[in-house]
Design an enzyme around this catalytic site. Structure first.
Site, PDB file in Angstrom:
ATOM      1  N   LYS A  22       0.855  -1.203   0.000  1.00 42.21           N
ATOM      2  CA  LYS A  22       0.000   0.000   0.000  1.00 42.21           C
ATOM      3  C   LYS A  22       0.881   1.239   0.000  1.00 42.21           C
ATOM      4  CE  LYS A  22      -1.726   1.567   4.022  1.00 42.21           C
ATOM      5  NZ  LYS A  22      -1.388   2.973   4.321  1.00 42.21           N
ATOM      6  N   ASN A  23       1.879   1.292   0.879  1.00 37.87           N
ATOM      7  CA  ASN A  23       2.649   2.523   1.038  1.00 37.87           C
ATOM      8  C   ASN A  23       3.647   2.758  -0.088  1.00 37.87           C
ATOM      9  OD1 ASN A  23       1.142   3.044   3.260  1.00 37.87           O
ATOM     10  ND2 ASN A  23       2.715   2.490   4.756  1.00 37.87           N
ATOM     11  N   CYS A 118      -4.711  13.001  12.215  1.00 31.47           N
ATOM     12  CA  CYS A 118      -5.443  11.737  12.144  1.00 31.47           C
ATOM     13  C   CYS A 118      -5.327  11.104  13.517  1.00 31.47           C
ATOM     14  CB  CYS A 118      -4.870  10.835  11.047  1.00 31.47           C
ATOM     15  SG  CYS A 118      -3.280  10.147  11.487  1.00 31.47           S
ATOM     16  N   ARG A 123       0.624  14.928  12.263  1.00 30.72           N
ATOM     17  CA  ARG A 123       1.033  14.711  10.873  1.00 30.72           C
ATOM     18  C   ARG A 123       1.328  16.014  10.128  1.00 30.72           C
ATOM     19  NH1 ARG A 123      -0.858   9.390   9.811  1.00 30.72           N
ATOM     20  NH2 ARG A 123       0.773   9.285   8.225  1.00 30.72           N
ATOM     21  N   ASP A 308       4.681   0.682  11.962  1.00 32.30           N
ATOM     22  CA  ASP A 308       3.445   0.085  11.438  1.00 32.30           C
ATOM     23  C   ASP A 308       3.257  -1.357  11.883  1.00 32.30           C
ATOM     24  OD1 ASP A 308       3.514   1.797   8.206  1.00 32.30           O
ATOM     25  OD2 ASP A 308       3.075   2.470  10.237  1.00 32.30           O
ATOM     26  N   ARG A 400      -8.606  -0.234   4.526  1.00 33.29           N
ATOM     27  CA  ARG A 400      -7.650   0.723   3.953  1.00 33.29           C
ATOM     28  C   ARG A 400      -6.341   0.034   3.596  1.00 33.29           C
ATOM     29  NH1 ARG A 400      -7.002   6.297   6.972  1.00 33.29           N
ATOM     30  NH2 ARG A 400      -5.612   6.406   5.200  1.00 33.29           N
TER      31      ARG A 400
HETATM   32  C1  EPZ Z   1       4.450   6.954   6.093  1.00 35.82           C
HETATM   33  O1  EPZ Z   1       3.716   8.048   6.628  1.00 35.82           O
HETATM   34  C2  EPZ Z   1       3.477   5.789   6.026  1.00 35.82           C
HETATM   35  N1  EPZ Z   1       2.359   6.127   5.141  1.00 35.82           N
HETATM   36  C3  EPZ Z   1       2.960   5.475   7.434  1.00 35.82           C
HETATM   37  O2  EPZ Z   1       2.130   4.323   7.334  1.00 35.82           O
HETATM   38  C4  EPZ Z   1       4.157   5.133   8.316  1.00 35.82           C
HETATM   39  O3  EPZ Z   1       3.707   4.896   9.622  1.00 35.82           O
HETATM   40  C5  EPZ Z   1       5.148   6.303   8.308  1.00 35.82           C
HETATM   41  O4  EPZ Z   1       5.542   6.594   6.948  1.00 35.82           O
HETATM   42  C6  EPZ Z   1       6.405   6.004   9.111  1.00 35.82           C
HETATM   43  O5  EPZ Z   1       7.029   4.862   8.612  1.00 35.82           O
HETATM   44  C7  EPZ Z   1       2.546   6.064   3.805  1.00 35.82           C
HETATM   45  O6  EPZ Z   1       3.621   5.729   3.309  1.00 35.82           O
HETATM   46  C8  EPZ Z   1       1.373   6.392   2.944  1.00 35.82           C
HETATM   47  P1  EPZ Z   1       6.631  10.325   8.117  1.00 35.82           P
HETATM   48  P2  EPZ Z   1       4.362   9.544   6.596  1.00 35.82           P
HETATM   49  O7  EPZ Z   1       6.591  11.546   7.293  1.00 35.82           O
HETATM   50  O8  EPZ Z   1       5.117   9.727   5.349  1.00 35.82           O
HETATM   51  C9  EPZ Z   1       6.634  13.579  11.552  1.00 35.82           C
HETATM   52  C10 EPZ Z   1       0.237   3.027   7.678  1.00 35.82           C
HETATM   53  O9  EPZ Z   1      -0.185   2.497   8.727  1.00 35.82           O
HETATM   54  N2  EPZ Z   1       6.714  14.548  10.442  1.00 35.82           N
HETATM   55  O10 EPZ Z   1       7.831   9.435   8.088  1.00 35.82           O
HETATM   56  O11 EPZ Z   1       3.300  10.494   6.947  1.00 35.82           O
HETATM   57  C11 EPZ Z   1       5.256  12.922  11.613  1.00 35.82           C
HETATM   58  O12 EPZ Z   1       4.354  13.734  12.337  1.00 35.82           O
HETATM   59  C12 EPZ Z   1       0.740   4.452   7.693  1.00 35.82           C
HETATM   60  O13 EPZ Z   1       0.321   2.448   6.569  1.00 35.82           O
HETATM   61  C13 EPZ Z   1       6.947  15.883  10.741  1.00 35.82           C
HETATM   62  O14 EPZ Z   1       7.082  16.267  11.905  1.00 35.82           O
HETATM   63  O15 EPZ Z   1       5.375   9.399   7.825  1.00 35.82           O
HETATM   64  C14 EPZ Z   1       5.520  11.621  12.288  1.00 35.82           C
HETATM   65  O16 EPZ Z   1       5.530  11.826  13.682  1.00 35.82           O
HETATM   66  C15 EPZ Z   1       0.520   5.117   9.041  1.00 35.82           C
HETATM   67  N3  EPZ Z   1       6.999  16.787   9.724  1.00 35.82           N
HETATM   68  C16 EPZ Z   1       6.929  11.254  11.808  1.00 35.82           C
HETATM   69  O17 EPZ Z   1       7.518  12.466  11.301  1.00 35.82           O
HETATM   70  C17 EPZ Z   1       6.837  16.413   8.408  1.00 35.82           C
HETATM   71  O18 EPZ Z   1       6.915  17.289   7.513  1.00 35.82           O
HETATM   72  C18 EPZ Z   1       6.929  10.212  10.713  1.00 35.82           C
HETATM   73  O19 EPZ Z   1       6.274  10.760   9.625  1.00 35.82           O
HETATM   74  C19 EPZ Z   1       6.600  15.048   8.124  1.00 35.82           C
HETATM   75  C20 EPZ Z   1       6.547  14.133   9.151  1.00 35.82           C
END
Ligand code: EPZ
Length: 421
Positions: A22-23, A118, A123, A308, A400
């Protein structure tokens, strides 16, 4: 809203096919916006999040045809005539923000709704914005939308991420493929989905090196061409189903699984007394002799233990011998499955980002509520091993990220059925 009824039972035996990630798919689909020529994805998972991304790209003017019941997504960015990603779609799925980089790169402008928070956290998108502004984009937050433009076109830049954000890495890499000059992205995310995206972009003619390491170097090119790309195996679905024989006993082969996708996870399973063997078809998983042993887990960016899989691992550790400490370092609120597992007799103390799990002999089935995608499946895993019946409500979360859960688990002997609301 549908529910899933699970009857705790004996060991599970057989094979479970693992779908495309998915991701990975959620970042590969927006990559189609980077070219006028068609991008075809094979091994695509059939999930509601993919339908949401399809709806978003079509709202921008892209043409998408789902072939072979959705396992193939044929997409064309040729007809894109709109760069406004509307809140009504984006609020349903955060990954919608991955159209920002491609729209800026191809059209020099984008209006993308902020996804909003969410269940698992705020996020924010500050890291995405920081990287794109370094490449010359002017981005303003107004009325809940990011208004972005780059009149003279994106330029290559040296960017260092404050945190190895998956989404920020994906947006910046996609934007950089069409920027003028070279982009060096430091402290980049290293997840297999990033490598899969770069493999696909290279197939489209992008010049990218270093993906999978902390530093990715992208040499901008004038245009990208069409391609066909197989979506990488879903390591989170893989890890989730590896826990089914771990928690119930028996032996299950996960078709398409490879150790390299779940190395840190396998280290923890080994310490807990679960054996994982790589076969020519996938991964064979079985519980070694006796009860699962307690282990400590800390979630980290890849190649660390994946956030995850934290909820699913907690379900296993609820019945382990001893006390386990789980630290959630990626998201600020990702223990919502804990109170639900407690309803099933688990002994869990949550303090901020740390959950302490005192293993019990056996959980007891109960009605529980799914709160987010990965929490929902951790409750199903717990129900498989619990005494009696577990009714998991609000399973739209499950749809999802997991296709055909009932069929896949029934196929290895689980007593599980979906109850239409
Ligand atoms: C991706 O989300 C995945 N989703 C998430 O999977 C996964 O948990 C996450 O990466 C971490 O591995 C998809 O790929 C569609 P991040 P993403 O940006 O890209 C903070 C699932 O269950 N952050 O690495 O949103 C953020 O708040 C989903 O399939 C900032 O502070 O994750 C979080 O605490 C859930 N500023 C942390 O970094 C930013 O600009 C990780 O976020 C971006 C992120």
């Amino acid at each position: 809203m549908d529910s899933i009824l699970v009857k705790g039972g004996g060991a599970l035996n057989g094979q479970i096919p693992i779908a495309g990630a998915k991701n990975a798919c959620l970042t590969l689909m927006p990559a189609a916006l980077l070219s006028e020529e068609p991008l075809t994805l094979t091994n695509a998972p059939r999930l509601s999040d993919i339908k949401t991304m399809t709806e978003l790209l079509q709202s921008l003017g892209a043409e998408i045809t789902a072939l072979q019941e959705g396992q193939v997504q044929a997409m064309s960015g040729y007809g894109v005539n709109n760069t406004h990603a509307d809140y009504e779609i984006v609020r349903k799925m955060r990954a919608s923000n991955l159209v920002l980089g491609p729209l800026l790169a191809r059209f020099g402008q984008a209006e993308v709704s902020l996804p909003g928070g969410c269940a698992i956290g705020a996020r924010p998108m500050d890291l995405h914005i920081h990287g794109l502004e370094a490449m010359g984009a002017e981005i303003e937050l107004r009325d809940g939308y990011l208004h972005a433009k780059v009149p003279g076109g994106l330029k290559g830049a040296e960017i260092e991420l404050g945190f190895a954000s998956v989404g920020a890495t994906e947006n910046i890499v996609m934007a950089a493929t069409l920027a003028k000059g070279t982009t060096v992205l430091k402290n980049a995310a290293r997840e297999p989905e990033i490598v899969d995206l770069c493999d696909c972009l290279r197939r489209m003619g992008a010049e990218i090196e270093g993906d999978g390491s902390p530093t990715i170097v992208i040499q901008g090119v004038d245009r990208l061409h069409g391609a066909t790309h197989p979506v990488v195996t879903d390591r989170i679905e893989l890890g989730t189903y590896m826990l089914a024989p771990a928690i119930c006993g028996g032996e299950v082969e996960l078709l398409g699984g490879r150790i390299g996708l779940v190395e840190a996870f396998c280290e923890k399973l080994d310490a807990a007394g679960i054996s994982v063997t790589e076969t020519d078809k996938g991964l064979k998983v079985a519980r070694k002799n006796g009860r699962v042993k307690a282990v400590d887990v800390t979630t980290e960016p890849f190649p660390g233990f994946p956030t995850d899989l934290q909820a699913q691992m907690m379900a296993l550790l609820c019945t382990a011998e001893g006390t386990s400490v789980l630290e959630e370092k990626i998201f600020e609120n990702r223990f919502m499955h804990a109170p639900e597992l407690t309803r099933m007799g688990a002994q869990i103390e949550v303090h901020g980002g740390t959950a302490t799990v005192h293993g019990v002999e056996r959980l007891k089935g109960a009605p529980v509520m799914a709160t987010d995608l990965r929490a929902s499946v951790s409750l199903i895993l717990a129900g498989l091993a619990a005494e009696g019946e577990t009714l998991v409500n609000r399973v739209y979360h499950l749809d999802r990220g997991y296709e055909q859960v009932v069929r896949k688990l029934s196929g290895v002997g689980a007593q599980i059925e979906r109850i239409k609301s």
